[in-house]
Write an enzyme that holds these catalytic residues in place. Structure first.
Site, short mmCIF file in Angstrom:
data_model
loop_
_atom_site.label_atom_id
_atom_site.label_comp_id
_atom_site.label_asym_id
_atom_site.label_seq_id
_atom_site.Cartn_x
_atom_site.Cartn_y
_atom_site.Cartn_z
N CYS A 381 -38.05 -17.76 -14.98
CA CYS A 381 -36.80 -17.01 -15.20
C CYS A 381 -35.86 -17.81 -16.12
CB CYS A 381 -36.16 -16.61 -13.88
SG CYS A 381 -35.02 -15.24 -14.11
N HIS A 507 -40.01 -13.75 -11.67
CA HIS A 507 -40.28 -14.87 -10.74
C HIS A 507 -41.68 -14.68 -10.15
CE1 HIS A 507 -35.96 -16.22 -9.97
NE2 HIS A 507 -35.82 -15.14 -10.70
N GLU A 509 -43.34 -16.59 -8.33
CA GLU A 509 -43.52 -17.21 -7.00
C GLU A 509 -43.40 -16.22 -5.85
OE1 GLU A 509 -41.03 -17.68 -9.06
OE2 GLU A 509 -39.08 -17.80 -8.05
N1 GLN Z 1 -29.15 -16.74 -15.26
C1 GLN Z 1 -30.26 -16.09 -15.89
C2 GLN Z 1 -30.06 -14.58 -15.98
O1 GLN Z 1 -29.27 -14.03 -15.27
C3 GLN Z 1 -31.55 -16.41 -15.17
C4 GLN Z 1 -31.60 -15.89 -13.76
C5 GLN Z 1 -32.68 -16.53 -12.91
O2 GLN Z 1 -33.18 -17.60 -13.22
N2 GLN Z 1 -33.01 -15.90 -11.80
O3 GLN Z 1 -30.71 -13.93 -16.75
#
Ligand code: GLN
Length: 548
Positions: A381, A507, A509
């Site tokens: 992410c 994500h 995971e």
């Molecule tokens: N802050 C980033 C976004 O909002 C990544 C978010 C995250 O890593 N879950 O896109």
């Protein structure tokens, strides 16, 4: 008729109630019984999405995009089910829906009270899990510890529900701690007795007590707890501290818990099947060479902030015959001058998800180190966004490429707010959340890792790869390897000229299971096996590692 298992906690929090609940679920799954679980969280936040990970640990995201308690991750992984937003009920949700109904005038002039209005809402939602899932057994875990003011409405609702469905259809399990006194070498049962007494004062008499303890629990202690707490001796089950949480289901099975529940709830059960699970635990325990994986993040002092990532690495390691040692690296302490010393010992580097500018330059330095030194890298992410920013700074020869989250005025906004997010003002539950389809581009590492062309992955973000840079960065070697089905959103990037440098906007995971490691984690760990640290020998060819 659905059956219920109500789990409460006593003495102290943090004794592994979530793992115990998930393991109870596994006992039933092993007998062919369908199970759902629901966590009842007493806090007033609507969900943990707005909470700092230091307060609450990781925020787990379900397929349908709910931001939930990390215990749902244990439930999904150990029971091996996908849960939905109904599986995490908070006081915040309960109160806001009751108050909204009151404002609409639905209570026709009545006085709104904790009993019956709040308790009715809790009961309706717990019953709703049964209707929604059709599960034969629903396990409801009351968060917090008996005696907390906040969880009283939940205990009362559970007591009422127990009465409504009848004793053949519901059991109470209380999870406590037996403290150990070194001076006398004894496990103490008094806190458990007192906690059960407190529970009884709310009308709840446990059928079973799981006693977490760092030491063996003797039969004497067991009998004593049974006597004082008025529970059958076989209902008192020691929950010894173990080397791997995945051994808890078998421990409960061996203590007779599975048969006890089948009997008490009059369930239709098949012979329990443990082959696959026993094999998993055996492989976890098998001595094996460890890989060192650096996780670069902001909340590394509390590893629970990255719980699912740690588990996903373990799952992939088990499949590939490697132990995983994690170096928790605080991104705020990393810079270009010290990055080499900090990361030289890592077989691979994972840059963690996160929000806000704190630690971002440290993460970028880690990505740069991975790119230049050809160290396997998985960007999760924000870690994908960091990888993109770092590559853009290098390939476009600019030093201020950034995400507009970190620098709203950057001249090179390679990561930018998603169009749908521009007018969003509320913080809670408003990100791009939950499972979306991702089309994988043939000939890429991502495609090879999945061995599929269309996958569904869980998201939690507001920012994304800026399409204005897609072609330019693509030509310079940042390959787009996964996109949304309409091609508009970049979901996975990877570097052409690198052994394994992959970043996903989702994500991965959240979907890893102990017996089914996530393909990207598996490919990442396989690449880590190929990357020796100083003085280390590679022992297994990559093809062999991947074939296992
Ligand atoms: N802050 C980033 C976004 O909002 C990544 C978010 C995250 O890593 N879950 O896109």
């Amino acid at each position: 008729m659905a059956k219920y298992i109500f789990v409460t906690g006593g003495v102290v929090s943090g004794v592994g109630k979530g793992v115990a609940v998930a393991s109870i679920g596994r006992l039933l799954r092993a007998r062919g019984i369908s199970v759902a679980a629901v966590k009842l969280d007493p806090y007033l936040n609507v969900d943990p999405g707005t909470m700092n990970p230091y307060q609450h640990g990781e925020c787990f995201v379900t397929e349908d995009g709910a931001e939930t308690d990390l215990d749902l991750g244990h439930y999904e992984r150990i029971i091996d089910v996908n849960l939905t937003r109904s599986s995490n009920l908070t006081s915040g949700q309960v109160y806001s829906s009751v108050i909204a109904r009151e404002r609409r005038g639905e209570f026709l002039g009545g006085t709104i009270q904790v009993i019956p209005h709040i308790t009715n809402e809790i009961k309706a939602r717990v019953r709703g899990v049964t209707t929604e899932t059709g599960a034969e057994v629903v396990i409801a875990e009351v968060g917090g510890v008996t005696g907390d003011i906040e969880n009283l409405p939940f205990l009362e609702a559970v007591r009422q529900l127990h009465r409504e469905v009848g004793t053949d259809n519901a059991v109470y399990i209380h999870v406590t701690l037996l403290p150990y006194l070194h001076a006398t070498g004894e496990l103490k049962t008094k806190p458990t007795q007192q906690s059960v007494r407190e529970l009884r004062s709310y009308g709840i008499q446990p059928d079973a007590i799981l006693c977490r303890s760092d030491f063996d629990v003797s039969d004497d202690i067991r009998d004593k707890i049974a006597l004082f707490c008025d529970v059958e001796p076989r209902g008192v089950v020691p929950l010894r501290t173990v080397d791997t949480i995945y051994s808890v289901p078998r421990m409960l099975e061996d203590a007779g818990m599975g048969d006890f529940l089948v009997e008490r709830l009059r369930l239709n059960a098949t012979e329990p099947r443990w082959e696959e699970w026993d094999d998993l635990v055996r492989r976890i325990r098998e001595p094996k060479r460890a890989l060192r994986i650096a996780i670069v993040g902001k909340y590394v002092e509390l590893p629970d902030s990255y719980l699912s990532i740690r588990e996903a690495l373990i799952h992939a390691g088990v499949m590939l015959g490697r132990g995983i040692e994690i170096d928790w690296v605080n991104a705020e302490h990393v810079n270009d001058a010290n990055v080499e010393t900090i990361l030289a010992n890592a077989n691979a580097i994972l840059v963690a998800p996160g929000f806000g500018p704190r630690g971002i330059e440290g993460k970028i330095a880690a990505a740069r180190y991975a790119r230049v030194n050809r160290v396997p890298y998985l960007g999760d992410c924000l870690g994908m966004q960091v990888m993109t920013i770092e590559f853009a700074r290098y390939a476009l020869s600019v030093d201020d490429a950034n995400s507009t989250e970190m620098d709203p005025d950057t001249a090179h906004p390679v990561i930018d707010l998603m169009p749908g997010q521009r007018d969003v003002e509320d913080k809670g539950g408003t990100m791009r959340l939950g499972a979306y389809a991702c089309r994988l581009i043939e000939g890429t590492r991502a495609h090879a890792a999945y061995g599929a062309s269309l996958v569904y992955e869980r998201h939690r973000h507001r920012y994304e790869f800026n399409n204005e840079y897609r072609e330019r960065l693509g030509k310079l070697g940042l390959r787009i390897s996964g996109v949304s089905p309409d091609g508009k959103l970049v979901e996975i990037v990877e570097l052409d000229d690198h052994p394994f440098m992959v970043g996903s906007q989702f994500h991965p995971e959240y979907k890893s299971r102990p017996t089914a490691p996530h393909p990207l984690f598996r490919a990442f760990v396989a690449a880590a096996i190929e990357h020796p640290r100083d003085g280390e020998q590679v022992s297994m060819p990559l093809e062999l590692a991947l074939a296992r």
